[in-house]
Enzyme design. Structure first.
Site: not given
Length: 223
Positions: A30-31, A82-84, A94, A96-97, A103
């Site tokens: 999302s970010t 981004g990062a979780d 990282k 979550g997606g 990545e």
């Protein structure tokens, strides 16, 4: 500011790290989506982008941004993602997606890794967010047993397949005091494709969205 506004703020701040007339690596989530939307405003000033997932590639193309295969690239000036979870030492969880392997590959090619995150992602110790591990399907049970031995509780991400055709095991219950050591240990388990610990190659810069504005943390400043 709400969480989306914080994400938008760090996405805008990341634009200053984009090198004009060059390629930029773009993450997933999302970010990262907010960053893609900002990148679209300067798409005529960049050579294109390398995407870390099919989802990201689709969003880039929808903005008219040229997507380049990483195999045709020697080096990227910058990768933005981004990062979780992230610590002040810029080690991250990282995945979550589900795009952790791609990545990690794009990050490995980039000279500079810019992490963009809202302040809820900054933690003193990694592990509250379940650690994603991408595994070859036939190794699912074997890897799960090894995760138990490491002190975690493995949960198969139900109904999910990565862009690489593999499975994700999310490992809960870990307190990751030495992320580099754990990253190496999990990567050495037969059947593991990649683990969502980004510690050996952590971020170089963290742009952290806070109520007071965007904070910049680097490997040298660490807070």
């Amino acid at each position: 500011m709400n969480q989306n506004e914080l994400k938008q703020a760090v996405a805008r701040a990341a634009i200053k790290y984009v090198v004009e007339d060059a390629l930029v690596g773009v993450g997933t989530g999302s970010t990262a989506d907010f960053f893609i939307d900002e990148l679209a405003k300067m798409k005529n000033r960049i050579d294109g982008a390398v995407a870390s997932s099919e989802k990201t590639a689709t969003r880039l193309k929808s903005h008219g941004i040229r997507v380049v295969d990483l195999n045709s690239v020697d080096e990227l000036p910058v990768y933005v993602d981004g990062a979780d979870e992230i610590t002040e030492h810029l080690a991250m969880i990282k995945g979550g997606g589900g795009a952790l392997t791609r990545e990690k590959i794009v990050a490995a090619v980039a000279r500079k890794f810019i992490c963009i995150a809202d302040e809820s992602k900054l933690v003193p110790v990694l592990g509250n967010f379940p650690l994603p591990v991408e595994v070859i399907p036939m190794a699912r049970s074997h890897v799960g047993r090894q995760m138990v031995r490491l002190g975690g509780t493995p949960i198969l991400r139900d109904g999910f397949t990565t862009d690489n055709g593999n499975l994700i095991i999310d490992v809960a219950g870990l307190t990751i005091l030495d992320p580099v050591e754990l990253e190496e240990a999990i990567n050495n388990i037969t059947g593991v494709v990649s683990v969502g610990l980004f510690a050996k190659r952590g971020a170089d810069v963290l742009l952290l969205g806070t109520a007071g504005g965007v904070r910049t943390l680097t490997r040298t400043s660490r807070g």
